[in-house]
Design a protein around this motif. Structure first.
Motif, mmCIF file in Angstrom:
data_model
loop_
_atom_site.group_PDB
_atom_site.id
_atom_site.type_symbol
_atom_site.label_atom_id
_atom_site.label_comp_id
_atom_site.label_asym_id
_atom_site.label_seq_id
_atom_site.Cartn_x
_atom_site.Cartn_y
_atom_site.Cartn_z
ATOM 1 N N GLY A 1 0.826 -1.217 0.000
ATOM 2 C CA GLY A 1 0.000 0.000 0.000
ATOM 3 C C GLY A 1 0.854 1.259 0.000
ATOM 4 N N ALA A 2 1.917 1.262 0.787
ATOM 5 C CA ALA A 2 2.817 2.426 0.824
ATOM 6 C C ALA A 2 3.541 2.589 -0.505
ATOM 7 C CB ALA A 2 3.824 2.270 1.963
ATOM 8 N N VAL A 3 3.930 1.487 -1.135
ATOM 9 C CA VAL A 3 4.599 1.560 -2.436
ATOM 10 C C VAL A 3 3.651 2.140 -3.482
ATOM 11 C CG1 VAL A 3 5.620 0.176 -4.286
ATOM 12 C CG2 VAL A 3 6.206 -0.307 -1.920
ATOM 13 N N GLU A 4 2.400 1.685 -3.493
ATOM 14 C CA GLU A 4 1.417 2.199 -4.450
ATOM 15 C C GLU A 4 1.095 3.667 -4.183
ATOM 16 O OE1 GLU A 4 0.226 0.837 -7.187
ATOM 17 O OE2 GLU A 4 1.548 -0.862 -6.799
ATOM 18 N N LEU A 5 1.009 4.038 -2.905
ATOM 19 C CA LEU A 5 0.754 5.437 -2.553
ATOM 20 C C LEU A 5 1.903 6.324 -3.026
ATOM 21 C CD1 LEU A 5 -1.162 7.379 -1.085
ATOM 22 C CD2 LEU A 5 0.124 6.923 0.990
ATOM 23 N N ALA A 6 3.145 5.857 -2.862
ATOM 24 C CA ALA A 6 4.295 6.626 -3.334
ATOM 25 C C ALA A 6 4.271 6.750 -4.856
ATOM 26 C CB ALA A 6 5.592 5.962 -2.869
ATOM 27 N N SER A 7 3.876 5.689 -5.545
ATOM 28 C CA SER A 7 3.829 5.768 -7.007
ATOM 29 C C SER A 7 2.746 6.747 -7.464
ATOM 30 C CB SER A 7 3.607 4.386 -7.615
ATOM 31 O OG SER A 7 2.314 3.908 -7.322
ATOM 32 N N MET A 8 1.611 6.779 -6.777
ATOM 33 C CA MET A 8 0.568 7.748 -7.133
ATOM 34 C C MET A 8 1.023 9.173 -6.845
ATOM 35 S SD MET A 8 -3.066 5.999 -6.196
ATOM 36 C CE MET A 8 -2.648 4.976 -4.804
ATOM 37 N N LEU A 9 1.746 9.368 -5.763
ATOM 38 C CA LEU A 9 2.262 10.698 -5.434
ATOM 39 C C LEU A 9 3.267 11.159 -6.485
ATOM 40 C CD1 LEU A 9 2.305 12.989 -3.354
ATOM 41 C CD2 LEU A 9 4.120 11.762 -2.179
ATOM 42 N N LEU A 10 4.141 10.253 -6.935
ATOM 43 C CA LEU A 10 5.083 10.603 -7.995
ATOM 44 C C LEU A 10 4.368 10.922 -9.304
ATOM 45 C CD1 LEU A 10 7.904 8.020 -7.304
ATOM 46 C CD2 LEU A 10 8.039 10.502 -7.028
ATOM 47 N N LEU A 11 3.314 10.181 -9.611
ATOM 48 C CA LEU A 11 2.546 10.457 -10.821
ATOM 49 C C LEU A 11 1.867 11.819 -10.725
ATOM 50 C CD1 LEU A 11 1.436 9.505 -13.549
ATOM 51 C CD2 LEU A 11 -0.459 8.455 -12.298
ATOM 52 N N ALA A 12 1.322 12.154 -9.559
ATOM 53 C CA ALA A 12 0.699 13.463 -9.376
ATOM 54 C C ALA A 12 1.734 14.577 -9.536
ATOM 55 C CB ALA A 12 0.038 13.541 -8.006
ATOM 56 N N GLY A 13 2.940 14.369 -9.016
ATOM 57 C CA GLY A 13 4.009 15.349 -9.186
ATOM 58 C C GLY A 13 4.407 15.509 -10.637
ATOM 59 N N LEU A 14 4.441 14.407 -11.371
ATOM 60 C CA LEU A 14 4.777 14.449 -12.791
ATOM 61 C C LEU A 14 3.727 15.215 -13.582
ATOM 62 C CD1 LEU A 14 6.650 13.425 -15.068
ATOM 63 C CD2 LEU A 14 5.166 11.432 -15.208
ATOM 64 N N ILE A 15 2.463 14.961 -13.284
ATOM 65 C CA ILE A 15 1.379 15.675 -13.969
ATOM 66 C C ILE A 15 1.421 17.164 -13.628
ATOM 67 C CG2 ILE A 15 -1.128 15.925 -14.108
ATOM 68 C CD1 ILE A 15 -1.262 12.847 -13.735
#
Length: 172
Positions: A145-159
């Motif tokens: 869950g923490a890994v997926e949350l970090a990946s979503m946060l990185l995607l939001a930063g990229l967008i």
């Protein structure tokens, strides 16, 4: 409560990371902020090493302090379009401003040498060393869950970076 040398190094590296992170946040020049953040990540690597995770410490240095921060530095420096910025910054910044980062870096280097010398001497035999396999199993089973949350946060930063950096049209 007695403090052994590894606890002292842990607390010193934690204080080092907090100070350099605070310096990174408070700098108005983004290049200096990123350089302070690199020092903060190096302090975190010392903390990982003291806690018995040399693999995580190596990843911290190679991936975060090495690759990602260098990429950020290049992007920030490439976006600096003013050709006279170097001359202007030299006149603004006194040479004494480098004393604090040099002292902090020397302190971190001393801590790392101390830990490496004591670790090689067998003083750290009571500490558990975490293997890379254990890190992978933990990341992709119990901490997924923490890994997926970090990946979503990185995607939001990229967008967000794309949105802020896209060229503006005349009607926008």
């Amino acid at each position: 409560m007695t403090l052994d040398p590894f606890n002292i190094v842990f607390y010193a590296a934690a204080a080092f990371s907090l100070v350099t992170t605070a310096l990174a946040i408070t700098r108005s020049n983004p290049v200096y902020g990123l350089l302070n953040f690199v020092l903060s990540l190096l302090g975190m690597a010392v903390i990982f090493f003291v806690l018995g995770a040399p693999f995580a410490a190596a990843l911290e240095v190679i991936v975060y302090a090495g690759a990602i921060m260098v990429l950020f530095l290049f992007v920030v420096m490439m976006l600096k379009l003013d050709r006279n910025a170097a001359a202007r910054e030299t006149s603004w910044i006194p040479r004494t401003i480098w004393i604090v980062p040099i002292l902090l870096g020397a302190a971190l280097g001393g801590e790392l040498i101390f830990v490496l010398l004591n670790h090689a001497g067998g003083a750290a035999s009571r500490h558990v060393v975490v293997s890379p396999q254990a890190v992978g199993i933990r990341l992709f089973t119990t901490d997924i869950g923490a890994v997926e949350l970090a990946s979503m946060l990185l995607l939001a930063g990229l967008i967000g970076a794309y949105h802020l950096g896209r060229p503006t049209k005349a009607g926008d």
